[in-house]
Design an enzyme around this catalytic site. Sequence first.
Site, short mmCIF file in Angstrom:
data_model
loop_
_atom_site.label_atom_id
_atom_site.label_comp_id
_atom_site.label_asym_id
_atom_site.label_seq_id
_atom_site.Cartn_x
_atom_site.Cartn_y
_atom_site.Cartn_z
N PHE A 198 -1.50 44.21 65.08
CA PHE A 198 -2.17 44.04 66.36
C PHE A 198 -3.68 44.27 66.23
O PHE A 198 -4.43 44.01 67.16
CB PHE A 198 -1.59 44.98 67.42
CG PHE A 198 -1.92 44.56 68.83
CD1 PHE A 198 -1.18 43.57 69.46
CD2 PHE A 198 -2.98 45.12 69.52
CE1 PHE A 198 -1.48 43.15 70.75
CE2 PHE A 198 -3.30 44.72 70.81
CZ PHE A 198 -2.54 43.73 71.42
N ARG A 338 0.79 31.22 76.29
CA ARG A 338 1.51 31.71 75.10
C ARG A 338 2.86 32.31 75.47
O ARG A 338 3.74 32.41 74.61
CB ARG A 338 0.69 32.77 74.37
CG ARG A 338 -0.49 32.25 73.61
CD ARG A 338 -1.17 33.36 72.82
NE ARG A 338 -0.46 33.75 71.63
CZ ARG A 338 -0.58 33.17 70.44
NH1 ARG A 338 -1.38 32.13 70.29
NH2 ARG A 338 0.10 33.60 69.40
#
Length: 361
Positions: A198, A338
């Site tokens: 991340f 997304r």
Amino acid sequence: MQAFPRSTTATATAVVVPPSLALPVIESSFPRHLHPYWPKLQEKTRLWLLEKRLMPADKVAEYADGLCYTDLMAGYYLGAPDEVLQAIADFSAWFFVWDDRHDRDIVHGRAADWQRLRNRLHTALDAPRSQLHHPDPLVAALAESVLRLYGFLPHTWNQRFARHFHAVIEAYDREFRNRAEGRVPAVQEYLALRRLTFAHWIWTDLLEPSAGCELPDTVRKNPAYRRAALLSQEFAAWYNDLCSLPKEIAGDEVHNLGISLITHAGMSLEQAVDEVRRRIGECVDEFPEAERDALALARQIDDGTVRGRKLGAAVRSCVGNMRNWFSSVYWFHHESGRYRVDSWDDRATPPYVTNEAAGEK
């Protein structure tokens, strides 16, 4: 600047947050703001994606604005000079495109292509000028992007950013191998790996050029500052995992906290979702105390000297933007294309990606 109250899309339609993903505390206690440069940012990043050939023109036209990549960054790095925010937004858009290439390389078994790309990205990070004209658009775009980022703060910040991003590339390689082998990492292993995939410390590093000041180690490694930074990033990672779970189950993926909990902790899907939500809630609940401690550190640093005032102001800016990350991440996940898995023709194949390995034809 107060952001659009419901949506940053052109139609400004109300965003419907599914009850399973709703966090009323974010909606009520973490006001959403947007950098005033955002409309121009969206336009310029769209053009940058085209110029750097990161997405085909038809995909850019149909999907780029709806993916809301610029919205995410414009809601985070408040107070950044326009040119800094533009460089960050372009880098962020590149990161998402890279993430998609990584995913498609795994899905289509392109291990050799991935290894070549991995090595080239390491090179572009260390010597960006030498890679500006690389035939693979992803390599050339990273080189151009980091070259801009490297121009805002001293070389010591550049070295730290590169060190942190080298670690991210290697974490992506570990994810590649895990997914290729169908190996679900154990929970603690996944928690550590997720901080890298991340890019926790990359987004935290970028708070500094936004504030116009490199923070010394004594500040960045201070427990008060580090805790506030980590809570904001952990929230984002776990909330992303929660929202991505349907997409990643559909894609037969193995990298998601929920999937690790199901596989290694013997949880049902419902129990795993509850546990991820619990971790998200802890981040939200604990942040205000961490924020107070970090702001107390800023007051301590601001000792009346010129440097003290500048450093104290920079810390306040960084901590304020850590708070902004909560609302920006939250709304991004409900506005960006997304995560609209149910609207895709193939739940395992995002419509905004191409399946070719660019640069390897």
